[in-house]
Scaffold this motif. Structure first.
Motif, short mmCIF file in Angstrom:
data_model
loop_
_atom_site.label_atom_id
_atom_site.label_comp_id
_atom_site.label_asym_id
_atom_site.label_seq_id
_atom_site.Cartn_x
_atom_site.Cartn_y
_atom_site.Cartn_z
N SER A 139 -34.91 -76.84 -60.66
CA SER A 139 -34.32 -77.73 -59.66
C SER A 139 -32.95 -77.23 -59.22
CB SER A 139 -34.20 -79.16 -60.22
OG SER A 139 -33.16 -79.25 -61.18
N GLU A 140 -32.30 -76.46 -60.09
CA GLU A 140 -30.94 -75.99 -59.80
C GLU A 140 -30.91 -74.61 -59.14
OE1 GLU A 140 -28.82 -78.23 -63.63
OE2 GLU A 140 -29.22 -76.07 -63.68
N SER A 141 -31.96 -73.80 -59.36
CA SER A 141 -31.94 -72.41 -58.90
C SER A 141 -33.28 -72.03 -58.30
CB SER A 141 -31.64 -71.47 -60.07
OG SER A 141 -30.44 -71.83 -60.71
N PRO A 142 -33.28 -71.06 -57.37
CA PRO A 142 -34.55 -70.55 -56.84
C PRO A 142 -35.41 -69.96 -57.95
CG PRO A 142 -32.70 -69.82 -55.49
CD PRO A 142 -32.11 -70.45 -56.73
N TYR A 143 -36.71 -69.91 -57.73
CA TYR A 143 -37.66 -69.43 -58.74
C TYR A 143 -37.25 -68.07 -59.29
CZ TYR A 143 -41.99 -67.63 -60.75
OH TYR A 143 -42.91 -67.07 -61.59
N ASP A 144 -36.91 -67.12 -58.41
CA ASP A 144 -36.62 -65.76 -58.85
C ASP A 144 -35.34 -65.66 -59.68
OD1 ASP A 144 -38.89 -64.81 -57.63
OD2 ASP A 144 -37.88 -64.29 -55.76
N ASP A 145 -34.48 -66.68 -59.60
CA ASP A 145 -33.22 -66.66 -60.35
C ASP A 145 -33.32 -67.31 -61.73
OD1 ASP A 145 -32.14 -65.42 -58.17
OD2 ASP A 145 -31.01 -67.17 -57.46
N VAL A 146 -34.49 -67.84 -62.06
CA VAL A 146 -34.70 -68.46 -63.38
C VAL A 146 -35.35 -67.42 -64.29
CG1 VAL A 146 -35.87 -70.27 -64.68
CG2 VAL A 146 -34.90 -70.78 -62.42
N HIS A 190 -34.46 -82.08 -56.54
CA HIS A 190 -35.21 -80.92 -57.05
C HIS A 190 -35.61 -80.00 -55.90
CE1 HIS A 190 -35.61 -84.03 -60.13
NE2 HIS A 190 -35.73 -83.04 -61.00
N ALA A 191 -34.66 -79.75 -55.01
CA ALA A 191 -34.95 -78.99 -53.78
C ALA A 191 -35.51 -77.60 -54.07
CB ALA A 191 -33.68 -78.89 -52.93
N HIS A 192 -34.91 -76.88 -55.01
CA HIS A 192 -35.37 -75.52 -55.31
C HIS A 192 -36.81 -75.54 -55.83
CE1 HIS A 192 -31.71 -73.40 -54.46
NE2 HIS A 192 -31.00 -74.18 -55.26
N GLY A 193 -37.09 -76.45 -56.74
CA GLY A 193 -38.44 -76.54 -57.28
C GLY A 193 -39.46 -76.94 -56.23
N PHE A 194 -39.07 -77.87 -55.35
CA PHE A 194 -39.96 -78.31 -54.28
C PHE A 194 -40.30 -77.15 -53.35
CE2 PHE A 194 -40.81 -80.37 -50.15
CZ PHE A 194 -41.76 -81.30 -50.52
N ARG A 195 -39.27 -76.39 -52.96
CA ARG A 195 -39.50 -75.25 -52.09
C ARG A 195 -40.36 -74.18 -52.77
NH1 ARG A 195 -33.76 -75.37 -51.31
NH2 ARG A 195 -33.17 -76.40 -49.37
N ALA A 196 -40.02 -73.88 -54.02
CA ALA A 196 -40.74 -72.85 -54.75
C ALA A 196 -42.22 -73.21 -54.91
CB ALA A 196 -40.11 -72.62 -56.12
#
Length: 200
Positions: A31-38, A106-112
Motif C-alpha cells: 500500500s505504501e510502495s509500488p510492486y517493484d519497490d517491495v 492502498h493506492a499502490h496495491g490497487f494499481r499493482a
C-alpha cells in the motif's frame, strides 16, 4: 528495533499466525510502495523471519502478492457487506465511501493489482477473477433482497451484465482518480452511485 517488536518477532507463532503476520506486513508495504519497490528481504526483516521461511509460505513474490490481494479482497467484501433489511439506496453511499477510502489508502496495491491482471500474470489473474465474481455476487444478492429492486430481479436477466459492467466502470474511474486527483472522494462516490443506479 523496539523491544516489543523484538519480543513479537521471537515469539513462536503457529502456522496460521505466521502467515497472517506476513500478509499484514505485505499489505502495508504494497500500500505504501509500488510492486517493484517491495523486496522479499524487506518483508522478512520486518516480520523477524528468514527469507527462506517466507519462501516456505510463498514460493515467489507474485504468489505473495496474490495472497495479499486475496486477503485484502476478502476484507473489503466484509467491510462493504450489505446490511439486511436496509434499502440499497441508503447503503450505497456508505458502501462506496468505505470502498473509496480503502482504494485511496492502498493506492499502490490497487494499481499493482490491476496492472498485474492486465499483464496476464496467472496467479494474480485468478485472484482478480475470484474477487470480481465475489463483488458481483455480493451486489446481486443485495439487489435481490432489496424491497425496491428485488421484485423485478428475476425478470431482469440484464442485471448481472449491468453489475459486471459497473464494476469495470468503477475500477476505471478509481484508477483515473488516483492518477489525476481532480475529483474529490465525494464526487467520485456520487459518480459511481449514479452510474450503478442508472445501470440497474
Amino acid at each position: 528495533m523496539p523491544a516489543n517488536q523484538g519480543d513479537r518477532a521471537r515469539r513462536r507463532l503457529s502456522t496460521g499466525e505466521r502467515r497472517e503476520q506476513l500478509l499484514s506486513v505485505g499489505a502495508r508495504l504494497f500500500s505504501e510502495s509500488p510492486y517493484d519497490d517491495v523486496w522479499i528481504e524487506q518483508v522478512a526483516e520486518i516480520a523477524g523471519v528468514s527469507r527462506g521461511l517466507l519462501y516456505h509460505y510463498f514460493p515467489t513474490k507474485r504468489d505473495f502478492f496474490a495472497a495479499v490481494v486475496e486477503r485484502e479482497s476478502e476484507r473489503m467484501l466484509r467491510m462493504t457487506a450489505a446490511v439486511p433489511g436496509v434499502p440499497l439506496r441508503e447503503q450505497l453511499t456508505a458502501g462506496l465511501d468505505t470502498y473509496l477510502a480503502y482504494v485511496q489508502a492502498h493506492a499502490h496495491g490497487f494499481r499493482a493489482f490491476h496492472r498485474a491482471d492486465a499483464a496476464g500474470d496467472q496467479a494474480v489473474r485468478r485472484v482478480y477473477q475470484r474477487a470480481l465474481a465475489a463483488q458481483e455476487q455480493q451486489i446481486l444478492a443485495a439487489l435481490a433482497a432489496d424491497p425496491e429492486f428485488g421484485p423485478a430481479f428475476e425478470a431482469a436477466p440484464h442485471l448481472r451484465l449491468a453489475v459486471r459492467g459497473w464494476l469495470a466502470f468503477a475500477t476505471a474511474v478509481c484508477l483515473e482518480w488516483l492518477r489525476d486527483g481532480e475529483l474529490t472522494r465525494e464526487q467520485v462516490r456520487d459518480l459511481c452511485a449514479r452510474a450503478l443506479l442508472g445501470a440497474i
